[in-house]
Design a protein around this motif. Structure first.
Motif, PDB file in Angstrom:
ATOM      1  N   GLU B 513       0.866  -1.227  -0.035  1.00 47.53           N
ATOM      2  CA  GLU B 513      -0.099  -0.128   0.010  1.00 47.53           C
ATOM      3  C   GLU B 513       0.814   1.408  -0.028  1.00 47.53           C
ATOM      4  OE1 GLU B 513      -3.229  -0.766   3.016  1.00 47.53           O
ATOM      5  OE2 GLU B 513      -3.725   1.422   2.865  1.00 47.53           O
ATOM      6  N   LEU B 514       2.043   0.994   0.552  1.00 46.97           N
ATOM      7  CA  LEU B 514       2.853   2.123   0.451  1.00 46.97           C
ATOM      8  C   LEU B 514       3.537   2.373  -0.719  1.00 46.97           C
ATOM      9  CD1 LEU B 514       4.695   2.301   4.128  1.00 46.97           C
ATOM     10  CD2 LEU B 514       2.567   3.567   3.333  1.00 46.97           C
ATOM     11  N   GLY B 515       3.450   1.414  -1.675  1.00 47.15           N
ATOM     12  CA  GLY B 515       3.993   1.735  -3.199  1.00 47.15           C
ATOM     13  C   GLY B 515       5.311   0.925  -3.188  1.00 47.15           C
ATOM     14  N   TYR B 516       5.508  -0.072  -2.426  1.00 49.01           N
ATOM     15  CA  TYR B 516       6.649  -0.902  -2.469  1.00 49.01           C
ATOM     16  C   TYR B 516       6.513  -1.771  -3.504  1.00 49.01           C
ATOM     17  CZ  TYR B 516      11.149  -2.342  -0.383  1.00 49.01           C
ATOM     18  OH  TYR B 516      12.612  -2.889  -0.105  1.00 49.01           O
ATOM     19  N   GLU B 517       7.474  -1.893  -4.336  1.00 48.66           N
ATOM     20  CA  GLU B 517       7.301  -2.987  -5.591  1.00 48.66           C
ATOM     21  C   GLU B 517       8.514  -4.137  -5.637  1.00 48.66           C
ATOM     22  OE1 GLU B 517       6.494  -1.087  -9.088  1.00 48.66           O
ATOM     23  OE2 GLU B 517       4.414   0.009  -8.516  1.00 48.66           O
ATOM     24  N   HIS B 518       8.238  -5.211  -5.177  1.00 50.58           N
ATOM     25  CA  HIS B 518       9.092  -6.199  -5.211  1.00 50.58           C
ATOM     26  C   HIS B 518       8.518  -7.583  -5.143  1.00 50.58           C
ATOM     27  CE1 HIS B 518      12.690  -8.487  -3.730  1.00 50.58           C
ATOM     28  NE2 HIS B 518      13.268  -7.480  -4.180  1.00 50.58           N
ATOM     29  N   ASP B 519       9.120  -8.493  -5.610  1.00 49.86           N
ATOM     30  CA  ASP B 519       8.827  -9.931  -5.699  1.00 49.86           C
ATOM     31  C   ASP B 519       8.411 -10.478  -4.222  1.00 49.86           C
ATOM     32  OD1 ASP B 519       8.948  -9.889  -8.363  1.00 49.86           O
ATOM     33  OD2 ASP B 519      10.798 -11.157  -8.272  1.00 49.86           O
ATOM     34  N   ASN B 520       9.328 -10.068  -3.206  1.00 56.33           N
ATOM     35  CA  ASN B 520       9.139 -10.299  -1.974  1.00 56.33           C
ATOM     36  C   ASN B 520       9.668  -9.122  -1.190  1.00 56.33           C
ATOM     37  OD1 ASN B 520       9.146 -11.222   0.774  1.00 56.33           O
ATOM     38  ND2 ASN B 520      10.200 -13.332   0.285  1.00 56.33           N
ATOM     39  N   GLU B 521       8.449  -8.196  -0.804  1.00 58.33           N
ATOM     40  CA  GLU B 521       8.712  -6.816   0.044  1.00 58.33           C
ATOM     41  C   GLU B 521       9.577  -7.286   1.088  1.00 58.33           C
ATOM     42  OE1 GLU B 521       5.805  -8.389  -0.688  1.00 58.33           O
ATOM     43  OE2 GLU B 521       4.881  -7.454  -2.586  1.00 58.33           O
ATOM     44  N   ILE B 522       8.924  -8.116   1.910  1.00 57.38           N
ATOM     45  CA  ILE B 522       9.525  -8.234   3.419  1.00 57.38           C
ATOM     46  C   ILE B 522      11.122  -8.572   3.314  1.00 57.38           C
ATOM     47  CG2 ILE B 522       9.492  -9.742   5.364  1.00 57.38           C
ATOM     48  CD1 ILE B 522       6.331  -9.520   4.814  1.00 57.38           C
ATOM     49  N   MET B 523      11.194  -9.621   2.542  1.00 57.35           N
ATOM     50  CA  MET B 523      12.706 -10.154   2.253  1.00 57.35           C
ATOM     51  C   MET B 523      13.675  -8.924   1.597  1.00 57.35           C
ATOM     52  SD  MET B 523      14.816 -12.462   2.998  1.00 57.35           S
ATOM     53  CE  MET B 523      14.554 -14.136   3.230  1.00 57.35           C
ATOM     54  N   SER B 524      12.930  -8.197   0.982  1.00 57.06           N
ATOM     55  CA  SER B 524      13.845  -7.078   0.271  1.00 57.06           C
ATOM     56  C   SER B 524      14.386  -5.784   1.276  1.00 57.06           C
ATOM     57  CB  SER B 524      12.798  -6.460  -0.768  1.00 57.06           C
ATOM     58  OG  SER B 524      13.539  -5.284  -1.344  1.00 57.06           O
ATOM     59  N   ILE B 525      13.293  -5.710   1.944  1.00 59.28           N
ATOM     60  CA  ILE B 525      13.674  -4.704   3.180  1.00 59.28           C
ATOM     61  C   ILE B 525      14.533  -5.389   4.229  1.00 59.28           C
ATOM     62  CG2 ILE B 525      12.613  -3.314   5.179  1.00 59.28           C
ATOM     63  CD1 ILE B 525       9.896  -3.382   3.604  1.00 59.28           C
ATOM     64  N   ALA B 526      14.241  -6.712   4.378  1.00 54.63           N
ATOM     65  CA  ALA B 526      15.156  -7.192   5.343  1.00 54.63           C
ATOM     66  C   ALA B 526      16.720  -7.235   4.960  1.00 54.63           C
ATOM     67  CB  ALA B 526      14.722  -8.644   5.814  1.00 54.63           C
ATOM     68  N   THR B 527      16.735  -7.377   3.579  1.00 57.47           N
ATOM     69  CA  THR B 527      18.115  -7.572   3.213  1.00 57.47           C
ATOM     70  C   THR B 527      18.876  -6.411   2.620  1.00 57.47           C
ATOM     71  OG1 THR B 527      17.264  -7.978   1.214  1.00 57.47           O
ATOM     72  CG2 THR B 527      17.855 -10.046   2.562  1.00 57.47           C
ATOM     73  N   LEU B 528      18.148  -5.193   2.955  1.00 58.38           N
ATOM     74  CA  LEU B 528      18.918  -3.866   2.855  1.00 58.38           C
ATOM     75  C   LEU B 528      20.180  -3.893   3.762  1.00 58.38           C
ATOM     76  CD1 LEU B 528      15.913  -1.442   2.490  1.00 58.38           C
ATOM     77  CD2 LEU B 528      17.678  -2.062   0.880  1.00 58.38           C
ATOM     78  N   SER B 529      20.043  -4.512   4.845  1.00 58.85           N
ATOM     79  CA  SER B 529      20.865  -4.665   5.760  1.00 58.85           C
ATOM     80  C   SER B 529      21.991  -5.967   5.610  1.00 58.85           C
ATOM     81  CB  SER B 529      20.490  -4.618   7.204  1.00 58.85           C
ATOM     82  OG  SER B 529      19.763  -5.589   7.397  1.00 58.85           O
ATOM     83  N   LEU B 530      21.770  -6.715   4.638  1.00 55.94           N
ATOM     84  CA  LEU B 530      22.514  -7.968   4.444  1.00 55.94           C
ATOM     85  C   LEU B 530      23.774  -7.473   4.011  1.00 55.94           C
ATOM     86  CD1 LEU B 530      22.811 -11.198   4.867  1.00 55.94           C
ATOM     87  CD2 LEU B 530      21.659 -11.189   2.503  1.00 55.94           C
ATOM     88  N   LEU B 531      25.006  -7.446   4.399  1.00 57.24           N
ATOM     89  CA  LEU B 531      26.309  -7.025   4.047  1.00 57.24           C
ATOM     90  C   LEU B 531      27.262  -8.061   3.415  1.00 57.24           C
ATOM     91  CD1 LEU B 531      27.537  -5.162   7.325  1.00 57.24           C
ATOM     92  CD2 LEU B 531      25.835  -4.582   5.875  1.00 57.24           C
ATOM     93  N   VAL B 532      26.567  -9.261   3.107  1.00 51.13           N
ATOM     94  CA  VAL B 532      27.311 -10.199   2.115  1.00 51.13           C
ATOM     95  C   VAL B 532      26.483 -10.235   0.744  1.00 51.13           C
ATOM     96  CG1 VAL B 532      28.421 -11.396   3.869  1.00 51.13           C
ATOM     97  CG2 VAL B 532      25.840 -12.058   3.281  1.00 51.13           C
TER      98      VAL B 532
END
Lengths: 559, 559
Positions: B513-532
């Motif tokens: 609803e906030l306009g986030y477009e991704h195949d897996n929105e939750i994983m996309s946000i969570a991996t913004l901090s994945l340093l590998v």
């Protein structure tokens, strides 16, 4: 990355494609490191394969080093040239003679061959009431051995009845402790001629391999019920090979040697089974796969068994692959023909001079008995197996002594210094000439076994065996005509297989000279005392009906 | 032998023939005991299969329970109905949050599902200079964990460079200690897009499996170089399936789930991959084999994975096998629909209330800076992967505050009470509407991540997340529109998957609803901090160029 060795221009066996791919193979730190075409590395040593086939070293996961009458150190140098680079040994015989100490003695030996071990699960094969052994492998011993990482399986569990139906038996408890301490460890079985619900009851206990004699039917039944089959030479009949091929069972079996004696070992090892499988029509790629990849996987030794990066650089080069003629063998990248043999000369004293029985005299072989004639229980040897049949016969008594007529006397001297018992039996279909054989290589209890037609020869043979403190002696016409010294625990030697094999061959020829007719004369004699094989056998405690696990008298009735 | 249960009239899958055989199956003590036609046993309970297909329970050997946002106890009840009866879990996330204690907490939970574990090999994923985590798995922790028999592998080794070329690195030393203590234990790898000599260098270290994204070429190269492949859904493209089939690679791969979130878990698990494989043309027998037999064998769990005597009686009944529609699932012979769910309510205090960072106020999100405009490093989200691209853009400075324009602010609050650092970044292609998201489910360090376009909304989201002490919150127009509480370590919950999944679905819909477009929105946000994972990511220490493993400033230049 830089490499130590590059093997160039080979048809390299790829275990996953099951085909040969022309490639170079780079080795580093004794492991395969890089497989590609035209690898260059300035510092590396080059081995030019010259268009040879390159296959992984052979892996033999069910065998007994003691069958070679050798110790690990010497055994290693005898099988490496045949391409065997890893074995899983079941030290069942040394355990019978010397218990856990014997197993630790084997484990202590450093060899260029990688030797892993199974825990012998049936030491003694029966129980102390039926046979005296030098050692017992009980729960405590199993617990201790399970801590050693070189122990990779539980050795062949034989006692089907105890395992399935007696939860308090030693066999059942050994399985239990293995599952508790190492639940992933394979449990190896021994279940000849068991099928149907009984077979499934056996598998239910967690046992999942068998290496005994197979038929088309047994292969099909065992594999489809989840058993991994270890095919030894006696199972390599056309129907068995056809069953494996027709049903595409290649992932569920491997080849094993089980028992190869010193004299035979001079001519080949597991390689002979691969050659035979190819000759019998198995595609060479699959025969190789089942002597390298599947045995490694069965024993969870996935650090070997294929020519891929990270696995140990054990390999064989062959030009004539259809006849499986081995040209060169490399262990961890080293040409085994360049290995310097380091003989294990420091044998601990406790494993020497282990025959603690009295020197026999002629009276020891005479069976004194009152009466005219006696009905005797007789062991009749079968010429193509290690079985005997149980027969009965009336024999005359002359001057208070049993007349054995044309039969052969067998006498067992307890030799661990425990009871000093002496037991007598009579054998049919053994030696025909006048003479005697004495042996301390007598499965599984390895007491002193004396077989003969002439009492004087029996005395000479037994006395000589005690002097040798182990081995096999053949006497004819009061003369020692052959002997093979097995000075360690009375069952193995630290001599080189070349020398040992020659002695054993002489012994075998001498036994034949006495008129003994059998496919494997030495094994036949040695198994006259094996209490887990049909039908009537003998120990220091007397004659044993093996199915009933019951001692019977030699003389059934006197008139 | 008497039996407890007899399953009658089924087409029983035989893993060795790879076909269905019409039979009865008897079960005793939770294990398969006897398979034959027409088994009779008076005392046994009868399950009439009614001509259904009977296959072994599914085995998932590469997965993370934390991806379900659940704990083992709850997770177990959610996957059993989908036919998954054994998993090997890599507790990488709980280890990042709570170290060895976290792993022991997982291990301590008794579940009807059999859960074995891999040791997480990269905790932290990088090093303490680049990210603050709640725990570290070093040599001592690995040594201790190796003593537990439920540890069956080393979890995915990621740091290719350290493993191959830095023998003193933690990764290299963890591998070394595993080989020393448990030389037979499988070492699992993570090596996307690595091929050629580099791939072989990786395998040379003893790593022998990969579960990352595959192509036809990578499957062929990896398997023929000895890797076992764990195929997850994102690798299930037609070319990959074709490669496995054309080359008869069935013995060398299995299916795995890796990450399945709570909302998705309500609709299926490993069964979905089997169904998909069949749909894509794989023979059903082989698809089943590679979800049961091969994963068991890979992990040396040969006590399961086939319907043969002695193996654990985990099985599935299906009528419509072509669509792989599961009718009934049995764990150790027990219908899983009859299991009473025992919720793990006794969560130790140390795993609760673990978000130790300050309550944010609006000033925390404003980037104060002197000048007119600033050249900024920006993370641009890719809609079909967890990668970002690294971009740069000039932004205006208004009244001493950086104007983020149409970009999204991302702020990380260190939450383990160690440094209390706050780091800022800017994201392109994230939410488009006015709003904010706060989450403590942020791979791999799981610090508090706040993403937003509106600073006030960011404050509301962050404050709510602290109140919840873990989870995900979505705020729009100053109102909380969705939240999912993850009260344990801030990353998992003890609530039932049904409830948890519904919350997570609401969160996912709110993010959309906030306009986030991704195949897996939750994983996309969570991996913004994945340093590998490529290319520019963020931790509590700041922006990190992941390939270079280097921190860079948000503002590159000011004019």
């Amino acid at each position: 990355m830089t490499y130590d060795i590059i093997v160039k221009n080979c048809w390299v066996f790829n275990s996953f494609l099951k085909k040969f791919v022309f490639n170079d193979v780079a080795i580093k730190d004794g492991k395969f490191a890089y497989i590609a075409s035209n690898i260059d590395s300035e510092s590396a040593k080059i081995i030019d394969g010259n268009n040879a086939y390159m296959i992984p070293g052979l892996i033999d996961i069910h065998m007994h080093i003691e069958s070679s009458m050798s110790i690990p150190n010497c055994f290693a140098y005898s099988v490496l040239p045949w391409g065997t680079t890893t074995v899983v040994a079941d030290p069942h015989e040394i355990a019978n003679v010397a218990g856990k100490e014997g197993i630790l003695f084997f484990l202590s030996q450093k060899t260029p061959l990688d030797i892993y071990y199974g825990i012998p699960s049936s030491v003694p094969a029966t129980n102390p009431d039926l046979e005296t052994t030098g050692g017992i492998i009980g729960i405590d011993e199993v617990k201790d051995l399970l801590d050693d990482p070189r122990i990779v399986c539980l050795g062949e569990v034989m006692n089907f009845h105890d395992v399935c139906y007696k939860p308090d038996s030693l066999s059942a408890n050994i399985i239990k402790i293995c599952k508790e301490k190492r639940f992933q460890m394979p449990l190896e079985g021994h279940c000849p001629k068991i099928d149907g619900e009984k077979l499934q009851n056996f598998l239910f206990q967690g046992i999942s391999a068998d290496h005994t004699h197979q038929t088309y039917k047994s292969v099909y039944e065992k594999i489809t019920n989840g058993m991994f089959l270890e095919i030894q030479r006696k199972s390599m009949t056309q129907d068995v090979i056809d069953c494996l091929m027709e049903n595409n069972f290649y992932e569920y079996f491997c080849f094993v040697t089980d028992d190869v004696m010193a004299d035979k070992l001079r001519y080949g090892h597991l390689n002979e089974l691969v050659a035979l499988a190819i000759k019998m029509g198995m595609p060479k790629e699959m025969a190789i796969y089942c002597a390298t990849f599947t045995p490694a996987r069965r024993m969870h030794l996935e650090d070997r068994g294929a020519i891929v990066p990270g696995r140990i650089a054990d390999f064989i080069l062959l030009k004539d692959i259809d006849n499986f003629k081995i040209d060169k063998v490399y262990k961890r990248g080293i040409d085994v023909s360049t290995l310097n043999y380091e003989q294990a000369i420091n044998i601990p004293n406790k494993f020497l001079n282990t025959l603690h029985c009295k020197k026999a005299n002629i009276e020891d072989f005479k069976i004194k008995i009152e009466g005219n004639k006696a009905l005797c229980n007789i062991m009749a040897i079968e010429p193509h197996s290690t079985f005997t049949t149980h027969q009965q016969r009336w024999l005359n008594i002359k001057d208070g002594i049993l007349d054995k007529d044309d039969l052969v006397m067998i006498t067992i001297f307890e030799r661990y210094g425990k009871s000093n018992d002496i037991a007598h039996g009579l054998v049919a279909n053994a030696i025909k000439e006048s003479g005697a054989i004495a042996s301390s290589w007598a499965h599984d209890h390895h007491n002193v076994l004396v077989l003969g037609t002439d009492y004087e020869d029996m005395v000479i043979a037994q006395n000589e065996l005690l002097k040798m403190q182990g081995g096999i002696v053949v006497v004819k016409d009061h003369k020692i005509i052959a002997k093979c010294i097995l000075e360690i625990g009375g069952i193995v030697s630290s001599r080189l297989i070349e020398e040992l094999g020659k002695d054993l061959e002489n012994v075998r020829e001498a036994i034949k000279e006495l008129g003994y007719e059998h496919d494997n004369e030495i094994m036949s004699i040695a198994t006259l005392s094996l209490l887990v094989s049909p039908a009537l056998k003998i120990s220091d405690k007397g004659l044993v009906l093996t199915k009933e696990q019951k001692i019977i008298n030699l003389v059934e009735e006197v008139r």
